[in-house]
Write an enzyme that holds these catalytic residues in place. Structure first.
Site, mmCIF file in Angstrom:
data_model
loop_
_atom_site.group_PDB
_atom_site.id
_atom_site.type_symbol
_atom_site.label_atom_id
_atom_site.label_comp_id
_atom_site.label_asym_id
_atom_site.label_seq_id
_atom_site.Cartn_x
_atom_site.Cartn_y
_atom_site.Cartn_z
ATOM 1 N N ASP A 57 14.240 -5.150 0.672
ATOM 2 C CA ASP A 57 13.783 -4.333 -0.466
ATOM 3 C C ASP A 57 12.750 -4.949 -1.200
ATOM 4 O OD1 ASP A 57 13.364 -2.997 -2.771
ATOM 5 O OD2 ASP A 57 15.540 -2.341 -2.793
ATOM 6 N N LYS A 92 9.973 2.110 -8.798
ATOM 7 C CA LYS A 92 10.542 0.880 -8.723
ATOM 8 C C LYS A 92 9.289 0.107 -7.485
ATOM 9 C CE LYS A 92 14.502 -1.039 -9.011
ATOM 10 N NZ LYS A 92 15.768 -1.391 -8.748
ATOM 11 N N ALA A 115 -1.935 0.518 -0.376
ATOM 12 C CA ALA A 115 -1.863 2.002 0.297
ATOM 13 C C ALA A 115 -1.742 2.855 -1.059
ATOM 14 C CB ALA A 115 -0.881 2.138 1.027
ATOM 15 N N TYR A 146 5.593 9.736 -8.512
ATOM 16 C CA TYR A 146 4.770 9.110 -7.385
ATOM 17 C C TYR A 146 3.570 8.946 -7.916
ATOM 18 C CZ TYR A 146 2.560 9.097 -2.631
ATOM 19 O OH TYR A 146 1.860 8.601 -1.445
HETATM 20 P P1 NAD Z 1 6.890 6.438 5.191
HETATM 21 O O1 NAD Z 1 8.270 7.070 4.168
HETATM 22 O O2 NAD Z 1 7.107 6.869 6.578
HETATM 23 O O3 NAD Z 1 6.955 5.144 5.174
HETATM 24 C C1 NAD Z 1 7.311 4.244 4.080
HETATM 25 C C2 NAD Z 1 8.092 3.093 4.441
HETATM 26 O O4 NAD Z 1 8.325 2.154 3.187
HETATM 27 C C3 NAD Z 1 9.171 3.526 5.227
HETATM 28 O O5 NAD Z 1 9.416 2.775 6.296
HETATM 29 C C4 NAD Z 1 10.142 2.957 3.937
HETATM 30 O O6 NAD Z 1 11.647 2.707 4.526
HETATM 31 C C5 NAD Z 1 9.579 1.661 3.226
HETATM 32 N N1 NAD Z 1 9.932 1.459 2.159
HETATM 33 C C6 NAD Z 1 10.298 2.257 0.997
HETATM 34 N N2 NAD Z 1 10.495 1.568 -0.118
HETATM 35 C C7 NAD Z 1 10.898 0.322 0.245
HETATM 36 C C8 NAD Z 1 11.201 -0.635 -0.344
HETATM 37 N N3 NAD Z 1 11.685 -0.904 -1.698
HETATM 38 N N4 NAD Z 1 11.295 -1.788 0.236
HETATM 39 C C9 NAD Z 1 10.964 -2.025 1.413
HETATM 40 N N5 NAD Z 1 10.453 -0.926 2.415
HETATM 41 C C10 NAD Z 1 10.531 0.335 1.681
HETATM 42 O O7 NAD Z 1 5.678 7.180 4.380
HETATM 43 P P2 NAD Z 1 4.163 6.923 5.074
HETATM 44 O O8 NAD Z 1 3.856 8.303 5.157
HETATM 45 O O9 NAD Z 1 4.139 6.138 6.309
HETATM 46 O O10 NAD Z 1 3.430 6.283 3.952
HETATM 47 C C11 NAD Z 1 3.250 5.004 3.806
HETATM 48 C C12 NAD Z 1 2.089 4.577 2.551
HETATM 49 O O11 NAD Z 1 1.015 5.167 2.576
HETATM 50 C C13 NAD Z 1 2.895 4.901 1.211
HETATM 51 O O12 NAD Z 1 2.651 3.669 0.450
HETATM 52 C C14 NAD Z 1 2.164 6.239 0.872
HETATM 53 O O13 NAD Z 1 2.148 6.269 -0.565
HETATM 54 C C15 NAD Z 1 0.992 5.974 1.285
HETATM 55 N N6 NAD Z 1 0.302 7.270 1.660
HETATM 56 C C16 NAD Z 1 0.753 7.903 2.755
HETATM 57 C C17 NAD Z 1 -0.127 9.336 2.958
HETATM 58 C C18 NAD Z 1 0.447 10.120 4.347
HETATM 59 O O14 NAD Z 1 -0.393 11.318 4.427
HETATM 60 N N7 NAD Z 1 1.248 9.507 4.991
HETATM 61 C C19 NAD Z 1 -1.010 9.641 2.115
HETATM 62 C C20 NAD Z 1 -1.271 8.840 1.081
HETATM 63 C C21 NAD Z 1 -0.529 7.665 0.894
#
Ligand code: NAD
Ligand code: UDP
Length: 314
Positions: A57, A92, A115, A146
């Site tokens: 984490d 967090k 990101a 968020y």
């Molecule tokens: P997702 O939920 O599939 O992936 C996020 C990952 O982070 C997950 O595997 C989760 O288990 C992990 N995670 C969360 N909290 C954690 C912690 N405290 N410690 C370790 N791991 C942790 O989401 P995604 O769509 O792949 O998004 C990934 C990143 O890209 C995020 O930061 C998101 O804000 C950003 N983002 C995504 C999009 C999109 O369209 N998918 C758009 C804008 C920004």
């Protein structure tokens, strides 16, 4: 051979980044606590000689043995239903998690990439959204957990850049879709495809006049990698300019699937942004990037993934 840590590497975007950087010759350390990600997303990488997974984490102190060249901080719930059910974890990971990831980057004298998201613009009152727009965010609204976490993450990233001279990059990602999205993550595309395939009503929130601009995952990943390799330290939008209303999007998916589903309207969630389209002239000019996969092709590729997932589940 560069050595790269990807936090959130077992998520949708993080796992695609693992694939891409391994292909580009990086040694990849993937870190995740599976809060919203899944071991399935990285199962195919088990045994890869340049891939390592650490379950951790990132809101807790991060320890990595050996040198690192890059830290890509992707850990965070990203889907509205995820961050609404995980408000404290979202704040967090955006605050403490980003601080820990920056501290690690500084200790390793590496380069940091955050990101970030189009959500930093909130319910934007300029259109399309340029990087110079400061946003219209409700800090005490439901989405604030968020949006404000990401705005704090951008601020602390710039503080480390200015105060500690750290090499940093900030990518503002717009709605991205493609294989490995969870079918039940509540986002429009997986929800609509699943509903269309099983003949269930398509749940359009509000009138469906709100717009989004959807980007296929391979294009987003390519933009991120280009930014990483550049020297650009100010935030850069990565997204597609092809904007569509959510109602038209629902109809497009019904037609693609050949479904008999009807459309029903349920209430628009609080602070749901009305219009979203990136200005990508900066990415175009500084990174030579523009999206290549149009929505028709991207949706076709995503549909075959969704069909496969539904087939596995039944
Ligand atoms: P997702 O939920 O599939 O992936 C996020 C990952 O982070 C997950 O595997 C989760 O288990 C992990 N995670 C969360 N909290 C954690 C912690 N405290 N410690 C370790 N791991 C942790 O989401 P995604 O769509 O792949 O998004 C990934 C990143 O890209 C995020 O930061 C998101 O804000 C950003 N983002 C995504 C999009 C999109 O369209 N998918 C758009 C804008 C920004
Ligand atoms: N949306 C919808 N029905 C759904 C899921 C989402 O109408 O079942 C709407 C949502 O209210 C928003 C748009 O589709 O206006 C995009 O939502 P998504 O969760 O995909 O992304 P975000 O709101 O983060 O851009």
């Amino acid at each position: 051979m560069p050595r790269t840590l990807i936090t959130g590497g077992a998520g949708f975007l993080g796992s695609h980044l693992c694939d891409r950087l391994l292909k580009d010759g990086h040694d990849v350390v993937c870190m995740d606590n599976f809060l919203t990600g899944s071991p399935d997303n990285i199962a195919h990488l088990a045994g890869h000689p340049r891939f390592n997974f650490l379950e951790h984490d990132v809101t807790e102190y991060i320890t990595i043995e050996g040198a690192l060249d890059y830290v890509l901080h992707f850990a965070s719930p990203a889907s509205p239903i995820d961050y609404l059910r995980l408000p404290i974890q979202t704040l967090k990971v955006g605050a403490l998690g980003t601080h820990n990831a920056l501290g690690l980057t500084k200790a390793k004298n590496a380069c940091f990439l955050l990101a970030s998201t189009s959500e930093v613009y909130g319910d934007a009152i300029t259109h399309p959204q340029k990087e110079t727009y400061w946003g219209n965010v409700n800090p005490v609204g439901l989405r604030g957990v968020y949006d404000e976490a990401k705005r704090f993450a951008e601020a602390i990233t710039m503080a480390y850049h200015r105060h500690h001279n750290l090499q940093t990059r900030i990518v503002r990602i717009f709605n991205t879709y493609g294989p490995r999205m969870r079918l039940n993550d509540g986002r429009a595309l997986p929800a609509f495809m699943r509903q269309a395939l099983v003949g269930a009503p398509i749940t359009v929130h509000g009138t469906g006049e709100q717009t989004r601009s959807f980007t296929y995952v391979d294009d987003t990943i390519d933009g991120i990698v280009r930014l990483l390799r550049s020297k650009v330290t100010s935030p850069v939008n990565i997204g597609c300019r092809d904007e569509i209303s959510i109602l038209a999007f629902a109809k497009e998916i019904i037609a693609l699937v050949g479904s008999t589903s009807t459309i029903i309207h349920d209430p628009l969630p609080e602070d749901d942004p009305k219009n979203r389209q990136p200005d990508i002239s900066m990415a175009n000019r500084l990174l030579g990037w523009c999206p290549e996969v149009d929505r028709k092709e991207g949706l076709r590729r995503t549909l075959s993934y969704v069909l496969q997932k539904i087939g596995q589940a039944s």
